[in-house]
Every structure is written in structure tokens, then in C-alpha cells.
Write a protein that holds these residues in place. Structure first.
Motif, PDB file in Angstrom:
ATOM      1  N   SER A  63       0.931  -1.190  -0.037  1.00 55.14           N
ATOM      2  CA  SER A  63      -0.029  -0.112   0.036  1.00 55.14           C
ATOM      3  C   SER A  63       0.911   1.116  -0.246  1.00 55.14           C
ATOM      4  O   SER A  63       2.059   1.137   0.467  1.00 55.14           O
ATOM      5  N   MET A  64       0.190   2.247  -0.306  1.00 59.07           N
ATOM      6  CA  MET A  64       1.081   3.567  -0.703  1.00 59.07           C
ATOM      7  C   MET A  64      -0.005   5.027  -0.599  1.00 59.07           C
ATOM      8  O   MET A  64      -1.111   4.650  -1.155  1.00 59.07           O
ATOM      9  N   ILE A  65       0.613   5.762   0.011  1.00 59.71           N
ATOM     10  CA  ILE A  65      -0.187   7.165   0.142  1.00 59.71           C
ATOM     11  C   ILE A  65       0.699   8.237  -0.049  1.00 59.71           C
ATOM     12  O   ILE A  65       1.802   8.116   0.449  1.00 59.71           O
ATOM     13  N   ASP A  66       0.364   9.468  -0.448  1.00 57.08           N
ATOM     14  CA  ASP A  66       1.248  10.441  -0.277  1.00 57.08           C
ATOM     15  C   ASP A  66       0.737  11.403   0.888  1.00 57.08           C
ATOM     16  O   ASP A  66      -0.403  11.649   1.100  1.00 57.08           O
ATOM     17  N   ILE A  67       1.633  11.971   1.769  1.00 57.13           N
ATOM     18  CA  ILE A  67       1.216  12.685   2.802  1.00 57.13           C
ATOM     19  C   ILE A  67       0.797  14.283   2.405  1.00 57.13           C
ATOM     20  O   ILE A  67       1.799  15.043   2.629  1.00 57.13           O
ATOM     21  N   SER A  68      -0.445  14.474   2.226  1.00 61.58           N
ATOM     22  CA  SER A  68      -0.581  15.896   1.834  1.00 61.58           C
ATOM     23  C   SER A  68      -1.262  16.528   3.095  1.00 61.58           C
ATOM     24  O   SER A  68      -1.258  17.737   3.076  1.00 61.58           O
TER      25      SER A  68
ATOM     26  N   GLY B 107       0.799  18.484   7.483  1.00 63.52           N
ATOM     27  CA  GLY B 107       0.288  18.084   6.276  1.00 63.52           C
ATOM     28  C   GLY B 107       1.287  19.095   5.482  1.00 63.52           C
ATOM     29  O   GLY B 107       2.029  19.651   5.964  1.00 63.52           O
ATOM     30  N   GLU B 108       0.920  18.987   4.089  1.00 60.33           N
ATOM     31  CA  GLU B 108       1.769  19.698   3.079  1.00 60.33           C
ATOM     32  C   GLU B 108       3.091  19.057   3.009  1.00 60.33           C
ATOM     33  O   GLU B 108       4.131  19.869   2.424  1.00 60.33           O
ATOM     34  N   ASP B 109       3.401  17.982   3.297  1.00 60.74           N
ATOM     35  CA  ASP B 109       5.039  17.368   3.207  1.00 60.74           C
ATOM     36  C   ASP B 109       4.974  16.806   1.991  1.00 60.74           C
ATOM     37  O   ASP B 109       6.366  16.783   1.557  1.00 60.74           O
ATOM     38  N   PHE B 110       4.021  16.079   1.485  1.00 57.62           N
ATOM     39  CA  PHE B 110       4.149  15.368   0.227  1.00 57.62           C
ATOM     40  C   PHE B 110       5.173  14.290  -0.115  1.00 57.62           C
ATOM     41  O   PHE B 110       5.726  14.255  -0.918  1.00 57.62           O
TER      42      PHE B 110
END
Length: 298
Positions: free
Chosen positions: A194-199, A240-243
Motif C-alpha cells: 500500500s502507498m499514499i502521499d502525505i498531503s 500536512g503539506e509534506d508530500f
């Protein structure tokens, strides 16, 4: 009931329940990208992101970096599915008082990062508004055997992240590097479950994986890489907003990753049974339940 009371994710879920798609759609709403059938070897990825002055950037920030960010956030979505971005359109609404030089800088920021990542900017739309609004739609492609979504995390998986967290408001939110290369490296050599971007914040985005995969998680404060710009643990976990990317792999693959001594891939915890929820071991060794906390529009 007001939208504020329903909340951002409640509103999304309300819309999602009414959406019907045909068999060409592999994955619709509910992940970083929609996934559609394309050819025998590839899926097509589709994502969109809207940036609004006063929410995602301020009027005092460099228009070049604002334009760059508008494209970069969609590249990050494509990366989190282990794909390659290829085409985008851009719609902009600008105040009448805007300077042509500002528009030129916005465009240059967008076009430069498109060229850097091999993306074709193929059109868009212009309109007028009281504040600057930029909406990007992006298409990418991923090999079928490399597609990664939020929904396949398994009990016993090790949770990894790229980069550092917290303090993004100090400038990273405009200058971050979409982790396309890292995602492609991982998907070529390991089985990423699994994977997600940290926004929207580490705990909130990790919670999306937990919900989609019906699992729980335990993370360790000592292991979470904090930016030198981070104010405190709350900033690290939820601003957030680390991407950056957050991904899970089996213990076997985790050991392989760690043996390579890859600086940018850092383990922060493990996937547990669903009933465990989301918990943190703090620096004193105490275990506490974490709330799903991060940025929400409503």
C-alpha cells in the motif's frame, strides 16, 4: 445539516455512494488516483487538484513557486500509485487586477516542472475570480504489475516513509520534490502492499490506508523523521503539506530495504489488526491512541 458539520470526508462519502462506473474503471473515488483500463500492460491514472489563494498559498508568495506547486501536487498523486505522469491541463481564475508578469511567472513555474518530469501541458481554461485559483487535471500510466493503492496493507507489514515531516509552512509546501523516482524504484524491486502521499498530515493519511485496508497500526515517535522546522510532535503528525510517501511492505521486503541502507526510506511502525486502531509509542515508552488528525477543508 451544514457542510461544516458533515465534514470534508463525510461530503466525499456522500457523493461517492451515488457514483456508478462501468467496467473500464478499476478504481474510482477513494484513492490518490482513479485507475482505468488502458492496454494489456498498463493502467491509466487520472487525478486532479485545486489550489486556492488564502488556503494553499498566500498572495505574497513567489508566483513561480505557486505555479510549480500546482503541478507538483498532482505529480505526487501519480507517484503514490507508482506511475509516471504524462499529460495535464490547467484551469486558472485570476483577479482582474493581476499583473501580466504574475501570470507569466505562474506559467513558468508550471511549465518548468512539466518539462522536468516529461509532462505534456496540453491545454486548459482561463476565467476571472476575486482570488487566484488553479485547477490541474493530470493523466499518467502505470504497469499493471506495479500499481499500488491504499487498500492492500496487511497485518505484519512494516510502515515506511520518505523524507521528513513538520514545518512545511516554512517553505517546503512550495518546494517539495514529488517522489516519482522513489516510488518507481520501490515498485521495480519490492512488493509494495500500500502507498499514499502525505498531503493532509501523517496520521490522517495513514488512517486512509488503515480504513481502506481494514487494519490498524502502531507507530513510534522515536522513528518518525522530524524536520528541523517542525514546532512539535503535533506539527510532525498532523500539519500536512509534506508530500512525502508512506508505504507498507512485508517484513521480508522491509529487511531487504534496510540492508540496502537507503537513507530516504525510514521505518516508523507496523500494521496491526483492525481492532488495534492507530496508536503511538512515545519517547518515554508509553502507548497512546492517536486521533485521525490533519488538515480538512470543512
Amino acid at each position: 445539516m451544514s457542510i461544516r458539520r458533515l465534514g470534508e470526508f463525510g461530503l466525499i462519502e456522500r457523493f461517492r455512494k451515488a457514483i456508478k462506473t462501468d467496467p473500464s474503471v478499476i478504481k474510482g473515488s477513494g484513492d490518490d488516483c482513479a485507475v482505468m483500463r488502458f492496454d494489456k500492460k498498463h493502467y491509466m491514472l487520472f487525478t486532479c487538484d485545486m489550489l486556492i489563494e488564502g488556503i494553499d498559498f498566500t498572495s505574497k508568495e513567489d508566483p513561480f513557486l505557486v505555479g510549480r506547486k500546482a503541478i507538483a501536487v498532482s505529480i505526487s498523486d501519480i507517484a503514490s500509485c507508482c506511475g509516471l505522469p504524462r499529460y495535464c491541463t490547467v484551469s486558472m481564475a485570476l483577479p482582474r487586477r493581476s499583473k501580466v508578469l504574475t501570470a507569466d511567472k505562474l506559467f513558468k513555474g508550471m511549465y518548468d516542472i512539466c518539462r522536468q518530469y516529461g509532462i505534456n501541458l496540453v491545454g486548459g481554461d482561463l476565467s476571472r475570480a476575486d482570488k487566484l485559483i488553479i485547477d490541474v487535471s493530470m493523466l499518467g500510466f502505470v504497469e499493471k504489475n506495479r500499481l499500488c493503492l491504499r487498500s492492500k496493507a496487511k497485518k505484519g507489514d512494516v510502515i515506511f516513509v520518505t523524507g521528513e515531516f513538520g514545518g512545511s509552512i516554512k517553505g517546503k509546501h512550495l518546494r517539495f520534490i514529488p517522489r516519482v523516482d522513489e516510488a518507481r524504484f520501490l515498485s521495480e524491486r519490492f512488493k509494495v502492499n500500500s502507498m499514499i502521499d502525505i498531503s493532509d498530515g501523517l496520521t490522517q493519511d495513514l488512517s486512509h490506508i488503515l480504513k481502506a485496508s481494514s487494519v490498524g497500526a502502531l507507530i513510534y515517535e522515536d522513528l518518525i523523521p522530524a524536520s528541523k522546522e517542525a514546532r512539535d510532535l503535533t506539527d510532525v503528525l498532523s500539519s500536512g503539506e509534506d508530500f512525502e510517501l508512506l508505504f507498507t511492505v512485508s517484513l521480508k521486503d522491509a529487511k531487504k530495504i534496510l540492508k540496502r541502507h537507503i537513507v530516504n526510506f525510514k521505518p516508523i511502525g507496523q500494521i496491526m489488526e483492525k481492532k488495534y486502531g492507530l496508536r503511538l509509542i512515545d519517547k518515554s515508552g508509553r502507548e497512546k491512541v492517536l486521533r485521525e488528525n490533519g488538515y480538512r477543508h470543512f
